[in-house]
Design a protein around this motif. Sequence first.
Motif, PDB file in Angstrom:
ATOM      1  N   PHE A  95      34.258 -66.006 -27.566  1.00  0.00           N
ATOM      2  CA  PHE A  95      35.007 -65.864 -26.326  1.00  0.00           C
ATOM      3  C   PHE A  95      35.682 -67.173 -25.915  1.00  0.00           C
ATOM      4  O   PHE A  95      35.196 -68.266 -26.218  1.00  0.00           O
ATOM      5  CB  PHE A  95      34.080 -65.442 -25.183  1.00  0.00           C
ATOM      6  CG  PHE A  95      33.598 -64.022 -25.265  1.00  0.00           C
ATOM      7  CD1 PHE A  95      32.464 -63.695 -25.976  1.00  0.00           C
ATOM      8  CD2 PHE A  95      34.294 -63.010 -24.611  1.00  0.00           C
ATOM      9  CE1 PHE A  95      32.019 -62.384 -26.055  1.00  0.00           C
ATOM     10  CE2 PHE A  95      33.853 -61.696 -24.673  1.00  0.00           C
ATOM     11  CZ  PHE A  95      32.718 -61.383 -25.405  1.00  0.00           C
ATOM     12  N   TYR A  99      40.186 -59.480 -35.524  1.00  0.00           N
ATOM     13  CA  TYR A  99      40.542 -58.701 -34.347  1.00  0.00           C
ATOM     14  C   TYR A  99      40.521 -59.605 -33.123  1.00  0.00           C
ATOM     15  O   TYR A  99      39.736 -60.551 -33.038  1.00  0.00           O
ATOM     16  CB  TYR A  99      39.551 -57.552 -34.128  1.00  0.00           C
ATOM     17  CG  TYR A  99      39.494 -56.594 -35.273  1.00  0.00           C
ATOM     18  CD1 TYR A  99      38.569 -56.750 -36.301  1.00  0.00           C
ATOM     19  CD2 TYR A  99      40.380 -55.530 -35.352  1.00  0.00           C
ATOM     20  CE1 TYR A  99      38.524 -55.879 -37.367  1.00  0.00           C
ATOM     21  CE2 TYR A  99      40.344 -54.651 -36.421  1.00  0.00           C
ATOM     22  CZ  TYR A  99      39.414 -54.833 -37.419  1.00  0.00           C
ATOM     23  OH  TYR A  99      39.376 -53.971 -38.479  1.00  0.00           O
ATOM     24  N   SER A 118      31.906 -53.882 -38.228  1.00  0.00           N
ATOM     25  CA  SER A 118      32.090 -54.555 -36.936  1.00  0.00           C
ATOM     26  C   SER A 118      30.865 -55.321 -36.541  1.00  0.00           C
ATOM     27  O   SER A 118      30.611 -55.497 -35.368  1.00  0.00           O
ATOM     28  CB  SER A 118      32.448 -53.538 -35.869  1.00  0.00           C
ATOM     29  OG  SER A 118      31.345 -52.703 -35.603  1.00  0.00           O
ATOM     30  N   TYR A 119      30.089 -55.812 -37.518  1.00  0.00           N
ATOM     31  CA  TYR A 119      28.888 -56.526 -37.098  1.00  0.00           C
ATOM     32  C   TYR A 119      29.166 -57.964 -36.726  1.00  0.00           C
ATOM     33  O   TYR A 119      28.280 -58.673 -36.299  1.00  0.00           O
ATOM     34  CB  TYR A 119      27.796 -56.460 -38.167  1.00  0.00           C
ATOM     35  CG  TYR A 119      28.173 -57.022 -39.519  1.00  0.00           C
ATOM     36  CD1 TYR A 119      28.418 -56.190 -40.596  1.00  0.00           C
ATOM     37  CD2 TYR A 119      28.251 -58.392 -39.716  1.00  0.00           C
ATOM     38  CE1 TYR A 119      28.751 -56.708 -41.830  1.00  0.00           C
ATOM     39  CE2 TYR A 119      28.581 -58.912 -40.947  1.00  0.00           C
ATOM     40  CZ  TYR A 119      28.822 -58.061 -42.009  1.00  0.00           C
ATOM     41  OH  TYR A 119      29.142 -58.569 -43.235  1.00  0.00           O
ATOM     42  N   GLY A 120      30.431 -58.397 -36.903  1.00  0.00           N
ATOM     43  CA  GLY A 120      30.748 -59.789 -36.601  1.00  0.00           C
ATOM     44  C   GLY A 120      30.610 -60.123 -35.132  1.00  0.00           C
ATOM     45  O   GLY A 120      30.899 -59.310 -34.261  1.00  0.00           O
ATOM     46  N   LYS A 121      30.199 -61.363 -34.869  1.00  0.00           N
ATOM     47  CA  LYS A 121      30.042 -61.806 -33.493  1.00  0.00           C
ATOM     48  C   LYS A 121      31.406 -61.958 -32.832  1.00  0.00           C
ATOM     49  O   LYS A 121      32.418 -62.221 -33.466  1.00  0.00           O
ATOM     50  CB  LYS A 121      29.324 -63.146 -33.470  1.00  0.00           C
ATOM     51  CG  LYS A 121      30.137 -64.259 -34.087  1.00  0.00           C
ATOM     52  CD  LYS A 121      29.406 -65.587 -34.057  1.00  0.00           C
ATOM     53  CE  LYS A 121      30.276 -66.679 -34.656  1.00  0.00           C
ATOM     54  NZ  LYS A 121      29.575 -67.972 -34.730  1.00  0.00           N
ATOM     55  N   LEU A 122      31.405 -61.837 -31.538  1.00  0.00           N
ATOM     56  CA  LEU A 122      32.584 -62.129 -30.734  1.00  0.00           C
ATOM     57  C   LEU A 122      32.522 -63.583 -30.297  1.00  0.00           C
ATOM     58  O   LEU A 122      31.480 -64.055 -29.850  1.00  0.00           O
ATOM     59  CB  LEU A 122      32.626 -61.232 -29.502  1.00  0.00           C
ATOM     60  CG  LEU A 122      32.963 -59.759 -29.727  1.00  0.00           C
ATOM     61  CD1 LEU A 122      32.678 -58.955 -28.471  1.00  0.00           C
ATOM     62  CD2 LEU A 122      34.407 -59.615 -30.145  1.00  0.00           C
ATOM     63  N   PHE A 142      40.612 -59.443 -28.762  1.00  0.00           N
ATOM     64  CA  PHE A 142      40.285 -58.560 -27.637  1.00  0.00           C
ATOM     65  C   PHE A 142      40.534 -59.272 -26.314  1.00  0.00           C
ATOM     66  O   PHE A 142      40.444 -60.493 -26.227  1.00  0.00           O
ATOM     67  CB  PHE A 142      38.807 -58.151 -27.669  1.00  0.00           C
ATOM     68  CG  PHE A 142      38.336 -57.532 -28.953  1.00  0.00           C
ATOM     69  CD1 PHE A 142      37.894 -58.331 -30.000  1.00  0.00           C
ATOM     70  CD2 PHE A 142      38.323 -56.166 -29.115  1.00  0.00           C
ATOM     71  CE1 PHE A 142      37.448 -57.773 -31.191  1.00  0.00           C
ATOM     72  CE2 PHE A 142      37.877 -55.591 -30.307  1.00  0.00           C
ATOM     73  CZ  PHE A 142      37.446 -56.403 -31.336  1.00  0.00           C
ATOM     74  N   ARG A 151      37.110 -61.762 -33.231  1.00  0.00           N
ATOM     75  CA  ARG A 151      36.069 -61.346 -34.158  1.00  0.00           C
ATOM     76  C   ARG A 151      36.677 -61.233 -35.548  1.00  0.00           C
ATOM     77  O   ARG A 151      37.709 -60.588 -35.719  1.00  0.00           O
ATOM     78  CB  ARG A 151      35.468 -59.999 -33.764  1.00  0.00           C
ATOM     79  CG  ARG A 151      34.333 -59.581 -34.680  1.00  0.00           C
ATOM     80  CD  ARG A 151      33.737 -58.243 -34.295  1.00  0.00           C
ATOM     81  NE  ARG A 151      34.637 -57.122 -34.509  1.00  0.00           N
ATOM     82  CZ  ARG A 151      34.956 -56.620 -35.693  1.00  0.00           C
ATOM     83  NH1 ARG A 151      34.464 -57.154 -36.799  1.00  0.00           N
ATOM     84  NH2 ARG A 151      35.770 -55.584 -35.784  1.00  0.00           N
TER      85      ARG A 151
END
Lengths: 118, 113
Positions: free
Chosen positions: A108, A33, A102-106, A35, A95
């Motif tokens: 940036f 994903y 959805s526990y994966g880290k983002l 964002f 991610r």
Amino acid sequence: AQTVTQSQPEMSVQEAETVTLSCTYDTSESDYYLFWYKQPPSRQMILVIRQEAYKQQNATENRFSVNFQKAAKSFSLKISDSQLGDAAMYFCAYRRNAGGTSYGKLTFGQGTILTVHP
Amino acid sequence: EPEVTQTPSHQVTQMGQEVILRCVPISNHLYFYWYRQILGQKVEFLVSFYNNEISEKSEIFDDQFSVERPDGSNFTLKIRSTKLEDSAMYFCASSDGTLFEQYFGPGTRLTVT
């Protein structure tokens, strides 16, 4: 390791005009994903828009839309009819899709400061 | 609308002191995260927490850091012996595991002198 790169440290736009913020990423994953988060001077992180990698259709949220080019690993944000309230730092984030949860880290990017001129 | 809250909004501490940053995630969320942002830099992942244990941590999250969910609502980040370079904005985030998004709190600004 995944990396996210925003090559534009600063961008500016006239009120009511359109601006595009660039983001590229590097990953060996096929399912993930992307964002865009907005960080105004208050420093609160606000989700602007998200894109699922398996969807070919570009995401749109009102005046915000993305241009997702999976093969090129590019994910740009277009802001139409820019408003003074759009002025902020914008972060692109990645991610991986960890088994549908959805526990994966983002991860940036470095951020792009957007200035909107009246 | 439910939101993630963090306290305090600003904490000033002396080098070597212990600090605890507190977060109240959204009530039905199961996944919890801490991120930090040094002024002017990008947001960096510290740790993720699920089912009362750490699910992933970054290189930044060394032995000086620990996380805990002491009850059904709070999620804390403890820094045992703060260093000058720990000065940053610390963000808590939570997710319910279905909507894919992580919801961020307003952050705690930590200043180490």
